[in-house]
Design an enzyme around this catalytic site. Structure first.
Site, PDB file in Angstrom:
ATOM      1  N   ARG A   1       0.911  -1.287   0.109  1.00 48.37           N
ATOM      2  CA  ARG A   1       0.046   0.196   0.069  1.00 48.37           C
ATOM      3  C   ARG A   1       0.983   1.131   0.116  1.00 48.37           C
ATOM      4  O   ARG A   1       2.182   0.944   0.103  1.00 48.37           O
ATOM      5  CB  ARG A   1      -0.906   0.133   0.987  1.00 48.37           C
ATOM      6  CG  ARG A   1      -1.855  -1.106   1.339  1.00 48.37           C
ATOM      7  CD  ARG A   1      -2.599  -0.800   2.710  1.00 48.37           C
ATOM      8  NE  ARG A   1      -2.022  -1.503   3.614  1.00 48.37           N
ATOM      9  CZ  ARG A   1      -2.519  -1.304   4.973  1.00 48.37           C
ATOM     10  NH1 ARG A   1      -3.815  -1.146   5.341  1.00 48.37           N
ATOM     11  NH2 ARG A   1      -1.786  -2.076   5.934  1.00 48.37           N
TER      12      ARG A   1
ATOM     13  N   ASN B   1      -5.387   6.596   3.790  1.00 48.00           N
ATOM     14  CA  ASN B   1      -5.059   5.827   5.056  1.00 48.00           C
ATOM     15  C   ASN B   1      -3.924   5.921   5.564  1.00 48.00           C
ATOM     16  O   ASN B   1      -2.683   5.680   4.642  1.00 48.00           O
ATOM     17  CB  ASN B   1      -5.655   4.444   4.611  1.00 48.00           C
ATOM     18  CG  ASN B   1      -5.690   3.670   5.839  1.00 48.00           C
ATOM     19  OD1 ASN B   1      -6.727   3.810   6.761  1.00 48.00           O
ATOM     20  ND2 ASN B   1      -4.905   2.729   6.132  1.00 48.00           N
ATOM     21  N   GLU B   2      -3.652   6.200   6.663  1.00 52.71           N
ATOM     22  CA  GLU B   2      -2.400   6.210   7.322  1.00 52.71           C
ATOM     23  C   GLU B   2      -1.258   6.903   6.578  1.00 52.71           C
ATOM     24  O   GLU B   2      -0.433   6.278   6.266  1.00 52.71           O
ATOM     25  CB  GLU B   2      -1.996   5.007   8.099  1.00 52.71           C
ATOM     26  CG  GLU B   2      -2.928   4.510   9.260  1.00 52.71           C
ATOM     27  CD  GLU B   2      -2.607   3.135   9.891  1.00 52.71           C
ATOM     28  OE1 GLU B   2      -1.667   2.390   9.236  1.00 52.71           O
ATOM     29  OE2 GLU B   2      -3.366   2.959  11.012  1.00 52.71           O
TER      30      GLU B   2
ATOM     31  N   GLU C   1      -9.494   3.275  14.572  1.00 51.68           N
ATOM     32  CA  GLU C   1      -9.187   1.801  14.289  1.00 51.68           C
ATOM     33  C   GLU C   1      -8.404   1.254  15.636  1.00 51.68           C
ATOM     34  O   GLU C   1      -7.472   2.338  16.127  1.00 51.68           O
ATOM     35  CB  GLU C   1      -8.068   1.351  13.319  1.00 51.68           C
ATOM     36  CG  GLU C   1      -8.376   1.627  11.806  1.00 51.68           C
ATOM     37  CD  GLU C   1      -7.319   1.346  10.946  1.00 51.68           C
ATOM     38  OE1 GLU C   1      -6.483   0.410  11.330  1.00 51.68           O
ATOM     39  OE2 GLU C   1      -7.415   1.675   9.820  1.00 51.68           O
TER      40      GLU C   1
ATOM     41  N   TRP D   1       0.651  -8.437  12.310  1.00 57.16           N
ATOM     42  CA  TRP D   1       1.785  -7.884  11.683  1.00 57.16           C
ATOM     43  C   TRP D   1       3.049  -7.804  12.720  1.00 57.16           C
ATOM     44  O   TRP D   1       4.001  -7.186  12.649  1.00 57.16           O
ATOM     45  CB  TRP D   1       1.547  -6.285  11.316  1.00 57.16           C
ATOM     46  CG  TRP D   1       0.651  -5.775  12.011  1.00 57.16           C
ATOM     47  CD1 TRP D   1      -0.619  -5.367  11.969  1.00 57.16           C
ATOM     48  CD2 TRP D   1       1.051  -4.960  13.114  1.00 57.16           C
ATOM     49  NE1 TRP D   1      -1.056  -4.465  12.573  1.00 57.16           N
ATOM     50  CE2 TRP D   1      -0.086  -4.023  13.644  1.00 57.16           C
ATOM     51  CE3 TRP D   1       2.209  -4.619  13.880  1.00 57.16           C
ATOM     52  CZ2 TRP D   1      -0.093  -3.207  14.722  1.00 57.16           C
ATOM     53  CZ3 TRP D   1       2.325  -3.545  15.040  1.00 57.16           C
ATOM     54  CH2 TRP D   1       1.002  -3.029  15.258  1.00 57.16           C
TER      55      TRP D   1
ATOM     56  N   GLU E   1      -3.844  -9.556   5.066  1.00 49.87           N
ATOM     57  CA  GLU E   1      -4.174  -9.573   6.461  1.00 49.87           C
ATOM     58  C   GLU E   1      -5.476 -10.441   6.910  1.00 49.87           C
ATOM     59  O   GLU E   1      -6.419 -10.382   7.764  1.00 49.87           O
ATOM     60  CB  GLU E   1      -4.926  -8.096   6.775  1.00 49.87           C
ATOM     61  CG  GLU E   1      -3.815  -7.034   6.406  1.00 49.87           C
ATOM     62  CD  GLU E   1      -4.066  -5.517   6.717  1.00 49.87           C
ATOM     63  OE1 GLU E   1      -5.273  -5.221   6.380  1.00 49.87           O
ATOM     64  OE2 GLU E   1      -3.626  -4.855   7.662  1.00 49.87           O
TER      65      GLU E   1
ATOM     66  N   PHE F   1      -5.239 -13.062   8.794  1.00 48.56           N
ATOM     67  CA  PHE F   1      -5.226 -13.639  10.395  1.00 48.56           C
ATOM     68  C   PHE F   1      -5.162 -12.606  11.022  1.00 48.56           C
ATOM     69  O   PHE F   1      -5.024 -12.626  12.371  1.00 48.56           O
ATOM     70  CB  PHE F   1      -4.130 -14.593  10.628  1.00 48.56           C
ATOM     71  CG  PHE F   1      -4.052 -15.827   9.683  1.00 48.56           C
ATOM     72  CD1 PHE F   1      -4.959 -16.925   9.725  1.00 48.56           C
ATOM     73  CD2 PHE F   1      -3.054 -15.896   8.514  1.00 48.56           C
ATOM     74  CE1 PHE F   1      -5.124 -17.879   9.192  1.00 48.56           C
ATOM     75  CE2 PHE F   1      -3.228 -17.087   7.720  1.00 48.56           C
ATOM     76  CZ  PHE F   1      -4.375 -18.101   8.060  1.00 48.56           C
ATOM     77  N   HIS F   2      -5.878 -11.283  10.666  1.00 45.03           N
ATOM     78  CA  HIS F   2      -6.129 -10.246  11.553  1.00 45.03           C
ATOM     79  C   HIS F   2      -7.533 -10.281  12.319  1.00 45.03           C
ATOM     80  O   HIS F   2      -8.312 -10.865  11.373  1.00 45.03           O
ATOM     81  CB  HIS F   2      -6.006  -8.848  10.963  1.00 45.03           C
ATOM     82  CG  HIS F   2      -5.744  -7.544  11.661  1.00 45.03           C
ATOM     83  ND1 HIS F   2      -6.864  -7.001  12.451  1.00 45.03           N
ATOM     84  CD2 HIS F   2      -4.836  -6.736  11.969  1.00 45.03           C
ATOM     85  CE1 HIS F   2      -6.298  -6.029  13.022  1.00 45.03           C
ATOM     86  NE2 HIS F   2      -4.982  -5.807  12.689  1.00 45.03           N
TER      87      HIS F   2
HETATM   88  C1  GAL Z   1      -3.762  -0.195  10.165  1.00 44.25           C
HETATM   89  C2  GAL Z   1      -4.099  -0.137   8.715  1.00 44.25           C
HETATM   90  C3  GAL Z   1      -5.284  -1.021   8.430  1.00 44.25           C
HETATM   91  C4  GAL Z   1      -5.006  -2.361   8.900  1.00 44.25           C
HETATM   92  C5  GAL Z   1      -4.464  -2.444  10.401  1.00 44.25           C
HETATM   93  C6  GAL Z   1      -3.806  -3.580  10.745  1.00 44.25           C
HETATM   94  O1  GAL Z   1      -2.457   0.325  10.274  1.00 44.25           O
HETATM   95  O2  GAL Z   1      -4.712   1.482   8.709  1.00 44.25           O
HETATM   96  O3  GAL Z   1      -5.700  -0.906   7.039  1.00 44.25           O
HETATM   97  O4  GAL Z   1      -3.700  -2.883   8.056  1.00 44.25           O
HETATM   98  O5  GAL Z   1      -3.570  -1.535  10.440  1.00 44.25           O
HETATM   99  O6  GAL Z   1      -3.486  -3.600  12.001  1.00 44.25           O
END
Ligand code: GAL
Length: 670
Positions: A117, A155-156, A314, A322, A362, A364-365
């Site tokens: 990204r 985003n971020e 979030e 991660w 992602e 497994f998030h």
């Molecule tokens: C954030 C991000 C999200 C997702 C999340 C996972 O930093 O904005 O899109 O990747 O982490 O923890």
């Protein structure tokens, strides 16, 4: 349903509750199920379309809106508000293929290859043009829908493209430097370029700090500042387009405010947000995740003007994906962390993400709906949280109250301290600040972690930990605070360099030497495993200094070792009743606790059982007191009013089960 969205109104009715919603990953049958589960859980806001540029603009200038029209309509029919994202965090494959020059380039001049990204250079005019086109197209198509209540820009920003070293960035950096310094003479003077004979004769000779070797720290610092400004310029360009179409809709972007210097300078970005929003994730290796939540909350409290609410955009329901080993949240932690953020001023709780992904990076998030589905403890906890937030609706719009303790935190100081070669390269800026926060947090003190240019009025204690870079204005205002009767605590490695990263001469800490009375002749950093003891029994590690007490009183001296008998902690009393304490050594957490306890006046909060965090929000009529029980045992506190989660009157003793939160609503503020 009509949603109000003026500058002063929050965009959802009641506290916001929801998540990033990525319906593009699922069949339309799942969308109907999503809406059923969202309503069941009480979700009222989702961030939509964050990564869907390539699915809407399927080729250059060719749009497929059908699927998005459908999901926007479905959410409208279900009464779920949309925080609509500009999808610029994820440029489509056709754009990257046609314009590889937009890839960001790292310090070794390696491009970030597509597949992740934020694969774009913040200074690229090509990327900017495409980004603004999709932002406008979205605004025109959906911005006037009643249930589209706010804009989520990209985003971020900076998470992947925080520093780009390509030639386009280099040219933009030179323009930025010309704007800052006007002349090469001024730049050469500020950067001390005579060192190694690096004096510049032409702006064209300046290149970003590419490579891995030690560069001039002033150059590195200015490149950090430039990079933050470039990303902010991108945000502002998108914001301008969105405002030109929908002037009434609030615009924000999600910050990543945590414990280390940020990738960009968020406190300087915050005034450009209609709602300041943050993403916060705890780390599995963090022994004190609950203090990490408090630390980011205490930074966010200071990020808005006059302590207005902010928004937790979030966090995670359970494990992230991660970290090396991704810890699942313990029972109760999801709700406790969420309400702790609300107690710190967030007017809602949102997660990444609504439904756990089946495929992709992602998969497994954790999410609000896990892979195992609805019949899970996690989804039941999500529903419980939704009920809690509905009961807490009256909290919305209330402000956190003035903290007694202000702790200074500055991204520029952090960048300056942690980059380049320093006397102790193992000291992390964020940890120095967090250690002080930890001590006051253990005392249940109200704390704000604020940028140095803030107004210091109202604090009783101002802590200046490791504020390596300090400009004259900050030094003057910190001194004025002490002269007006406040207590100032300066720790080692504060006030060492000026705003250009040049050492302040005449003895450390140059910016605060007059205020403290005491000063340091030489740093004496310790080796790994080395410790020190003071004559009052306190101990510590990592850092000592050869200090001269000057006209300050010595609070503690070294006992044993090379520095035996020399001052470690000093205090200077000022005429107006204030004092200035210098902590020149790396105290351990028990010593810091003992020291901080001696700096603050006792309050009623001191009687709250250990492990119970107290957070207060207020509006004109009422006070909302959050009791967050981090301990493994039930606790009893004294309170009066109405407990909002159980809806029961409280006439004295309030019982807070282990690991849970209670919120007491009480009448007119005295
Ligand atoms: C954030 C991000 C999200 C997702 C999340 C996972 O930093 O904005 O899109 O990747 O982490 O923890």
């Amino acid at each position: 349903m009509t949603w109000s969205h003026t500058d002063n109104d929050w965009p959802t009715h009641g506290l916001s509750f929801g998540a990033d919603y990525n319906p593009e990953q699922w069949d339309k049958e799942v969308w109907k199920e999503d809406v059923r589960l969202m309503k069941q859980a009480g979700v009222n806001l989702v961030s939509l379309g964050i990564f869907s540029w390539g699915l809407v603009e399927v080729a250059d200038g060719e749009f497929d809106w059908d699927w998005m029209d459908e999901i926007v309509g479905l959410l409208a029919d279900s009464g779920i508000a949309i925080d609509l994202a500009t999808p610029t965090a994820a440029p489509p494959g056709w754009l990257l293929a046609a314009h590889p020059e937009i890839y960001p380039v790292d310090h070794d001049m390696q491009p970030h290859w597509p597949g992740a990204r934020l694969g774009w250079c913040p200074s690229s005019p090509v990327f900017r043009a495409y980004a603004l086109r999709i932002a406008r197209a979205l605004a025109e198509r959906y911005g006037h829908r009643d249930h589209v209540v706010m804009w989520h820009v990209s985003n971020e920003l900076g998470g992947g493209n925080g520093r780009c070293y390509c030639d386009t960035s280099a040219a933009a950096f030179r323009r930025w430097l010309q704007g800052e310094y006007e002349t090469l003479d001024a730049l050469n003077e500020a950067w001390g370029t005579a060192f190694w004979g690096h004096t510049y004769r032409d702006f064209a000779h300046i290149i970003p700090p590419r490579g891995n070797d030690s560069k001039n720290p002033s150059l590195v610092l200015d490149f950090d500042r430039f990079s933050s400004d470039e990303l902010l310029a991108h945000y502002l360009a998108e914001r301008e387009v969105l405002k030109s179409v929908t002037p009434e809709l609030p615009v924000t972007t999600n910050f990543m405010v945590g414990a280390e210097p940020d990738v960009v300078d968020y406190p300087r970005w915050a005034p450009h947000m209609d709602i300041v929003a943050n993403d916060h994730y705890t780390r599995s290796s963090d022994p004190l995740p609950e203090q990490d939540v408090a630390f980011s909350g205490d930074r966010m409290r200071a990020m808005t003007t006059q302590r207005r609410p902010w928004l937790l955009m979030e966090h995670s329901t359970s494990a992230v994906n991660w970290q090396p080993r991704n810890r699942a949240k313990a029972p109760g932690e999801l709700i406790r962390n969420s309400l702790s953020h609300v107690g710190h001023g967030s007017d809602g709780v949102l997660f990444f993400q609504w439904r756990a992904s089946r495929a992709g990076a992602e998969q497994f998030h954790s999410a609000m709906v896990p892979h195992a589905g609805e019949d899970t403890q996690l989804y039941r906890d999500v529903c419980t949280l939704g009920r809690h937030l509905r009961r807490l609706a009256p909290v919305m719009g209330s402000r956190t109250s003035q903290a007694r303790v202000g702790i200074l935190f500055d991204d520029e100081a952090g960048w300056a301290m942690t980059k380049g070669v320093k006397p102790n390269n193992h000291l992390a800026y964020g940890r120095l600040v967090r250690d002080w926060h930890h001590a006051f947090w253990r005392l249940n003190e109200s704390i704000e972690v604020l940028p140095p240019w803030s107004d210091f009025t109202g604090y009783e204690v101002l802590v200046v930990p490791g504020l390596f870079l300090t400009d004259d204005d900050t030094a003057t205002r910190v001194s004025a605070f002490a002269e007006a009767g406040g207590t100032v605590v300066v720790s080692f490695l504060s006030g060492i360099v000026d705003e250009h990263d040049r050492v302040r001469l005449g003895g450390y800490p140059g910016a605060f030497r007059d205020l403290l009375g005491a000063w340091c002749e030489e740093f004496r950093p310790l080796q790994e495993g080395e410790t020190f003891t003071l004559d009052n029994g306190w101990s510590g590690a990592e850092w000592t200094e050869l200090v001269r007490a000057g006209d300050a009183e010595v609070i503690a001296r070294y006992s044993g070792g090379h520095l035996s008998g020399r001052p470690a902690i000093t205090s200077r009393s000022l005429e107006g009743g204030g004092r200035a304490v210098y902590v020149s050594a790396g105290l351990d957490s028990d010593a810091l606790l003992a020291l901080t306890r001696s700096l603050v006046r006792p309050t009623g909060v001191a009687n709250v059982p250990s492990g119970v965090e107290v957070l207060v929000r207020r509006n004109d009529e009422e006070t909302f007191t959050f009791f967050v029980n981090h301990a493994g045992d039930d606790a009893v506190v004294t309170a009066r009013g109405r407990e909002m989660l159980t809806d029961e009157p409280v006439g004295g003793a309030l019982h807070i089960p282990a690991g849970e939160v209670r919120v007491v609503r009480s009448g007119a503020v005295s």
